[in-house]
Design an enzyme around this catalytic site. Structure first.
Site: not given
Length: 473
Positions: A245-246
């Site tokens: 997700k980052r």
């Protein structure tokens, strides 16, 4: 002749992510290229990780990008009796066995194996139980799982992307096929369903490569012909780590929310591990179906490049007609759209179209049109080495010009030649058009000042030029 049939088999444990959609796309393209069928199977037997609403999210995501499935959706949770029957068949054939070991015992076995320098595998102690002991434990309702017996030797198979692949069976644990809750594991349900659904090609992410020998063994135990396998490369972040997700690995519908077009997402995903072998980069779904081939899928990891996605999305935005683009952008204007005419919104969208990378950019790019007062540093008004006197003189001249032009003539076509003649007198276009653009938009980067002035209209434009003059007095 072999009938081509592929499947997308997601687990409903969360949102549909980019990697999963890319897998679905490759299966879809391969099936359609070969006049085959593409089906959807929901692998929902892991009830502990099941997430409510996940199936709907998956279906919505596929529909949004235009991937259509053939036939009815298969839900594995409704087929537990089938898997149990096949697990019992393997027990009868002495290819599988009941295991009654608790989690504590299993942990202790693994620790012992690691301590002795062996692979952390189950030691098969339950395989030594007599028929009477097994019957007694089942009678007493002792919890159990069903494990398959991994044979000695090696398992070899040909992968359509990775060619010849070989695994040493010694390194493979006796896999659980049926869990204590009665649900099958991925391995059993996957093999049974692929066979019964007549799947010809299993195209999946390379993370499942190590599961394939277990599946090959199961096919052999059942006496079934296995499908052809193709393990596509992982989608990696720019630093070549696993995408998370980052790095932007949000759900597919989040990309929709951010203003990406489905055609751009499909185009981008197709190139994450595949290319046509030439310099072309923009492909419609039909063009991808025509060009796609497993042979051109790469082995190495595919880098998720958000800049590339933005570029592709921008290309698709440029192609949209203004009415459709306005309709797609309208939600990003929030409450502003109710305060202004649709023609005003449409003018703004047309002006910004060539600058947009995402539909959502329209909100930031056009916010100055809706503000009563612009906030910016007065020094931004200066072009290069302009002094305050020069700036004041040109803004006063522009204010006079704007005031003299009738409202009906306040257009780019009428304004531009007048202001250009002023720039000729000064000998520098920048000294006229830079201060004007900043006065009208309050931004360092924006569309041209004439276009902005035409949309704002005479009254608003004059007001903003006068506000700019106030800043430097």
């Amino acid at each position: 002749m072999l009938t081509i049939k592929t499947r997308f088999a997601p687990s409903p444990t969360g949102d549909l992510h980019i990697g999963g959609l890319r897998t679905a796309l490759y299966n879809y393209l391969f099936a359609k290229k070969n006049n085959g069928k593409f089906v959807l199977r929901i692998e929902d037997t892991d009830r502990a990780r099941f997430k409510k609403g996940s199936v709907e999210t998956i279906l919505t995501g596929l529909k949004w990008v235009g991937i259509k499935t053939d036939g009815k959706i298969i839900y594995q949770s409704l087929r537990t009796d089938i898997y149990k029957k096949y697990a019992e068949q393997l027990i009868v054939k002495n290819k599988a066995y009941y295991c009654f070991c608790s989690a504590e015992i299993l942990n202790k076995i693994r620790e012992e194996q690691i301590k002795n320098g062996n692979p952390a595998k189950y030691d098969r102690r339950c395989l030594k139980l007599s028929k009477k002991e097994i019957e007694e434990k089942i009678k007493n309702n002792d919890p159990y799982v069903v494990r398959m017996i991994i044979p000695d030797g090696k398992t070899k198979f040909k992968d359509l992307i990775r060619e010849e692949v070989e695994f040493n069976n010694r390194e493979i644990d006796d896999q659980v096929l049926l869990k204590s809750d009665g649900y099958p594991t991925y391995h059993l349900a996957n093999v049974v369903d692929d066979h019964k659904m007549k799947i010809s090609h299993v195209i999946r992410a390379e993370e499942w490569l190590s599961s394939t020998p277990k599946h090959i063994i199961l096919y052999e135990y059942f006496g079934w012909k296995p499908p052809k396998f193709a393990h596509i490369p992982m989608v990696l972040a720019s630093d070549k780590s696993k995408l998370s997700k980052r790095h932007g690995a949000t759900g597919v519908l989040e990309f929709k929310k951010q203003g990406y077009l489905p055609e751009a997402i499909i185009n981008f995903l197709a190139f994450l591990g595949w290319n046509p072998g030439d310099s072309r980069e923009i492909f419609s779904m039909q063009e991808l179906i025509k060009e796609f081939s497993i042979e051109k899928v790469q082995k190495g990891g595919a880098i998720f490049n958000i800049e590339k996605l933005n570029w592709i999305n921008g290309q698709y935005i440029r192609k949209l007609n203004i009415d459709k683009l306005t309709k797609l952008c309208i939600s990003y204007f929030e409450k502003k759209k109710s305060l202004h005419s649709s023609s005003f919104i449409k003018q703004i969208v047309a002006l910004e179209q060539n600058r947009l990378k995402k539909l959502s950019d329209i909100a930031e790019f056009s916010d100055f049109f809706f503000k009563n007062k612009l906030e910016y540093d007065k020094d931004l008004l200066k072009w290069k080495n302009m002094n305050n006197e020069e700036l004041k003189n040109i803004l006063e001249k522009i204010s006079d010009i704007f005031s003299e032009i009738p409202e009906n003539d306040f257009t780019k076509e009428k304004l531009e030649p007048i202001l250009k003649s002023e720039a000729v007198k000064i000998g520098d276009n920048g000294k006229v058009f830079w201060p004007l653009r900043v006065a009208l938009s309050g931004k360092k980067a924006s569309p041209g000042p004439m276009e902005i002035a035409e949309i704002l209209g005479k009254e608003k434009s004059v007001e903003r030029v006068k506000s700019a003059l106030e800043k430097i007095k």
